[in-house]
Design a protein around this motif. Structure first.
Motif, mmCIF file in Angstrom:
data_model
loop_
_atom_site.group_PDB
_atom_site.id
_atom_site.type_symbol
_atom_site.label_atom_id
_atom_site.label_comp_id
_atom_site.label_asym_id
_atom_site.label_seq_id
_atom_site.Cartn_x
_atom_site.Cartn_y
_atom_site.Cartn_z
ATOM 1 N N SER A 60 0.843 -1.193 0.000
ATOM 2 C CA SER A 60 0.000 0.000 0.000
ATOM 3 C C SER A 60 0.880 1.246 0.000
ATOM 4 C CB SER A 60 -0.910 0.003 1.235
ATOM 5 O OG SER A 60 -1.621 1.219 1.340
ATOM 6 N N GLU A 61 0.527 2.199 -0.842
ATOM 7 C CA GLU A 61 1.206 3.491 -0.852
ATOM 8 C C GLU A 61 0.312 4.511 -0.153
ATOM 9 O OE1 GLU A 61 3.712 4.528 -4.362
ATOM 10 O OE2 GLU A 61 2.555 2.939 -5.347
ATOM 11 N N ILE A 62 0.852 5.118 0.895
ATOM 12 C CA ILE A 62 0.077 6.034 1.741
ATOM 13 C C ILE A 62 0.622 7.442 1.540
ATOM 14 C CG2 ILE A 62 -0.828 6.388 4.068
ATOM 15 C CD1 ILE A 62 0.243 3.543 4.731
ATOM 16 N N GLU A 63 -0.039 8.189 0.692
ATOM 17 C CA GLU A 63 0.468 9.527 0.347
ATOM 18 C C GLU A 63 0.284 10.515 1.483
ATOM 19 O OE1 GLU A 63 -1.409 10.759 -3.223
ATOM 20 O OE2 GLU A 63 -0.698 9.057 -4.399
ATOM 21 N N ASN A 64 -0.838 10.424 2.194
ATOM 22 C CA ASN A 64 -1.160 11.361 3.264
ATOM 23 C C ASN A 64 -2.217 10.719 4.159
ATOM 24 O OD1 ASN A 64 -3.611 11.609 1.792
ATOM 25 N ND2 ASN A 64 -2.665 13.200 0.535
ATOM 26 N N LYS A 65 -2.755 11.476 5.110
ATOM 27 C CA LYS A 65 -3.743 10.932 6.029
ATOM 28 C C LYS A 65 -5.013 10.495 5.306
ATOM 29 C CE LYS A 65 -2.289 13.289 10.266
ATOM 30 N NZ LYS A 65 -2.693 14.228 11.346
ATOM 31 N N GLU A 66 -5.370 11.190 4.239
ATOM 32 C CA GLU A 66 -6.574 10.816 3.509
ATOM 33 C C GLU A 66 -6.458 9.425 2.902
ATOM 34 O OE1 GLU A 66 -9.221 12.666 3.693
ATOM 35 O OE2 GLU A 66 -8.111 14.145 4.860
ATOM 36 N N ALA A 67 -5.246 8.946 2.697
ATOM 37 C CA ALA A 67 -5.044 7.625 2.090
ATOM 38 C C ALA A 67 -5.090 6.492 3.112
ATOM 39 C CB ALA A 67 -3.711 7.601 1.342
ATOM 40 N N ILE A 68 -5.192 6.820 4.392
ATOM 41 C CA ILE A 68 -5.232 5.787 5.431
ATOM 42 C C ILE A 68 -6.433 4.876 5.222
ATOM 43 C CG2 ILE A 68 -5.572 5.398 7.903
ATOM 44 C CD1 ILE A 68 -3.964 7.930 8.432
ATOM 45 N N TYR A 69 -7.557 5.450 4.871
ATOM 46 C CA TYR A 69 -8.807 4.702 4.695
ATOM 47 C C TYR A 69 -8.625 3.544 3.716
ATOM 48 C CZ TYR A 69 -13.824 4.098 3.683
ATOM 49 O OH TYR A 69 -15.092 3.592 3.506
ATOM 50 N N GLU A 70 -8.118 3.851 2.513
ATOM 51 C CA GLU A 70 -7.948 2.820 1.500
ATOM 52 C C GLU A 70 -6.831 1.841 1.867
ATOM 53 O OE1 GLU A 70 -9.860 2.112 -0.922
ATOM 54 O OE2 GLU A 70 -11.183 3.841 -0.623
ATOM 55 N N SER A 71 -5.818 2.331 2.581
ATOM 56 C CA SER A 71 -4.727 1.459 3.003
ATOM 57 C C SER A 71 -5.228 0.386 3.974
ATOM 58 C CB SER A 71 -3.614 2.282 3.649
ATOM 59 O OG SER A 71 -2.564 1.451 4.095
ATOM 60 N N ILE A 72 -6.042 0.784 4.951
ATOM 61 C CA ILE A 72 -6.601 -0.185 5.895
ATOM 62 C C ILE A 72 -7.457 -1.210 5.155
ATOM 63 C CG2 ILE A 72 -8.152 -0.465 7.860
ATOM 64 C CD1 ILE A 72 -7.296 2.327 8.772
ATOM 65 N N LYS A 73 -8.252 -0.722 4.204
ATOM 66 C CA LYS A 73 -9.111 -1.622 3.429
ATOM 67 C C LYS A 73 -8.274 -2.618 2.635
ATOM 68 C CE LYS A 73 -13.219 -1.553 0.509
ATOM 69 N NZ LYS A 73 -14.246 -0.700 -0.119
ATOM 70 N N SER A 74 -7.155 -2.151 2.087
ATOM 71 C CA SER A 74 -6.268 -3.059 1.340
ATOM 72 C C SER A 74 -5.663 -4.104 2.270
ATOM 73 C CB SER A 74 -5.151 -2.260 0.668
ATOM 74 O OG SER A 74 -5.673 -1.354 -0.280
ATOM 75 N N PHE A 75 -5.199 -3.676 3.444
ATOM 76 C CA PHE A 75 -4.548 -4.591 4.361
ATOM 77 C C PHE A 75 -5.497 -5.655 4.919
ATOM 78 C CE2 PHE A 75 -0.971 -1.437 5.719
ATOM 79 C CZ PHE A 75 -0.313 -1.689 4.520
ATOM 80 N N LEU A 76 -6.698 -5.234 5.319
ATOM 81 C CA LEU A 76 -7.600 -6.127 6.035
ATOM 82 C C LEU A 76 -8.688 -6.739 5.155
ATOM 83 C CD1 LEU A 76 -8.047 -4.013 9.290
ATOM 84 C CD2 LEU A 76 -6.395 -5.837 8.845
ATOM 85 N N GLY A 77 -8.733 -6.339 3.911
ATOM 86 C CA GLY A 77 -9.809 -6.762 3.025
ATOM 87 C C GLY A 77 -9.722 -8.204 2.550
ATOM 88 N N LYS A 78 -8.606 -8.883 2.787
ATOM 89 C CA LYS A 78 -8.459 -10.269 2.348
ATOM 90 C C LYS A 78 -9.086 -11.262 3.322
ATOM 91 C CE LYS A 78 -4.332 -9.971 -0.582
ATOM 92 N NZ LYS A 78 -4.890 -10.730 -1.718
ATOM 93 N N GLY A 79 -9.340 -10.795 4.554
ATOM 94 C CA GLY A 79 -9.940 -11.696 5.530
ATOM 95 C C GLY A 79 -9.036 -12.816 5.987
ATOM 96 N N LYS A 80 -7.724 -12.576 5.977
ATOM 97 C CA LYS A 80 -6.758 -13.615 6.390
ATOM 98 C C LYS A 80 -6.378 -13.448 7.853
ATOM 99 C CE LYS A 80 -4.676 -14.514 1.890
ATOM 100 N NZ LYS A 80 -4.978 -15.941 1.848
#
Length: 369
Positions: free
Chosen positions: A349-369
């Motif tokens: 995940s590339e986190i450009e700023n605080k606004e990108a935290i939302y999508e970063s968390i979704k990328s990390f936890l979205g696999k359900g592993k």
């Protein structure tokens, strides 16, 4: 009256939690509540809660009052209330902040709904068990503290009806000793699903306080979700520049070093932690690494070797978040592309700023592993 008050309070709490849920994305990206975190609750400042107040109506419209007033002018304490500083004014305030307490479990459920996160299916859950007492049965003997009042009175009522001693006009029910029923328990072995979470962060001079704040916010939400999914969480922290070491949480977020960057040093510490403390057959292991992407070029090969042979095979997830920095090169994420293609438990995940935290968390936890 008491029941009506409880119902009103429950409705108000539902309204407040609905407002928290609707504004969750804002809280995720700005982290207002992290400084208000308790053991089981989080205190969240919710804006714009309307406070009812009286206003002057049209003259002759009925009602009783004293003194002069204009239509629409607030009466008594209301939206004109301020903080007690400055001169009096005649304009309404812009809004109010109310501290509302939300449990961490409620917050996790909101997060799961907002990000559409799948439930995690733990591995190794049959290898660790714990004995738990469940009150699932009834006995005729037991201590008074476990007496089941409802069932006791039902049994007494049936006895009176059966013996034709029950008077509906004078419904007096006095349980006898034979009527007493008590809750009882069964001890069972239940699977205990534990998780080990290891956070890794580059603390070299190119990682500024702004980047560390992004990491802190994202880690808060990751912890909130994982704690909702597992019985127990063990969290470890590893920092590195050219040399890595395990530290406590406060040191993790407040250390800043200078000098070069050798990411393999951190991977070696992570590997040692897994081998020493977290048997991969028993633990669900998560590694979250945050960096600005700088690394000593000759170290990249060692990084990939340790990662693919010693870390990734033992992890539920290995997540790399590259926090954009004005001083970092941002090259390391490219080195990990090949690892991601070969292992589906690697997330970048590339986190450009605080606004990108939302999508970063979704990328990390979205696999359900």
């Amino acid at each position: 009256m008491s029941r009506n008050i409880d119902q009103d309070l429950s409705r108000f709490k539902d309204i407040v939690r609905g407002k928290v849920r609707r504004q969750l994305r804002k809280y995720i990206t700005h982290g207002e509540m992290i400084g208000r975190k308790g053991r089981d609750y989080v205190s969240i400042p919710v804006p714009n809660i309307e406070i009812p107040h009286f206003q002057h109506g049209q003259k002759g419209a009925g009602g009783v009052g004293q003194g002069d007033g204009d239509v629409g002018q607030p009466i008594g304490r209301g939206q004109d209330d301020g903080d007690g500083q400055g001169q009096a004014g005649d304009q309404p305030g812009s809004g109010h902040l109310r501290e509302v307490e939300v449990t961490l479990d409620e917050l996790a459920e909101m997060l799961g709904q907002e990000l559409e996160l799948p439930r995690i299916e733990p591995k190794g859950k049959n290898n660790i068990t714990t004995k738990k007492d469940r009150y699932t049965s009834i006995r005729t003997t037991g201590p008074n503290s476990l007496r089941h009042l409802k069932r006791t009175y039902k049994k007494a009522l049936r006895r009176l009806i059966a013996s034709d001693d029950y008077d509906p006009q004078r419904p007096v029910i006095i349980p006898t000793r034979d009527d007493q029923l008590y809750r009882s328990w069964k001890t069972t072995d239940e699977p205990e699903t534990n998780a080990a979470v290891i956070y890794v962060m580059d603390v070299s001079g190119s990682m500024t306080d702004d980047q560390k704040e992004i990491v802190r916010i994202e880690a808060f939400w990751i912890d909130t979700w994982l704690q909702n999914q597992y019985d127990g969480i063990e969290t470890r922290y590893v920092i590195h520049d050219a040399v890595a070491r395990e530290v406590d949480e406060d040191t993790f977020y407040h250390t800043r070093e200078s000098g070069g960057t050798r990411i393999s040093s951190a991977y070696n510490v992570v590997n040692s932690l897994i081998q020493r403390d977290f048997n991969p057959t028993d633990w669900n292991i998560y590694v979250f690494q945050f960096s600005d992407g700088d690394n000593w070029g000759e170290d990249n090969r060692d990084c990939l070797e340790i990662l693919t042979e010693n870390i990734v095979p033992h992890c539920n997830l290995f997540c790399y978040g590259q926090v954009e920095s004005p001083y970092g090169s941002g090259e390391f994420i490219r080195e990990l592309q090949e690892v991601r293609e070969q292992h589906d438990n690697v997330v970048l995940s590339e986190i450009e700023n605080k606004e990108a935290i939302y999508e970063s968390i979704k990328s990390f936890l979205g696999k359900g592993k």
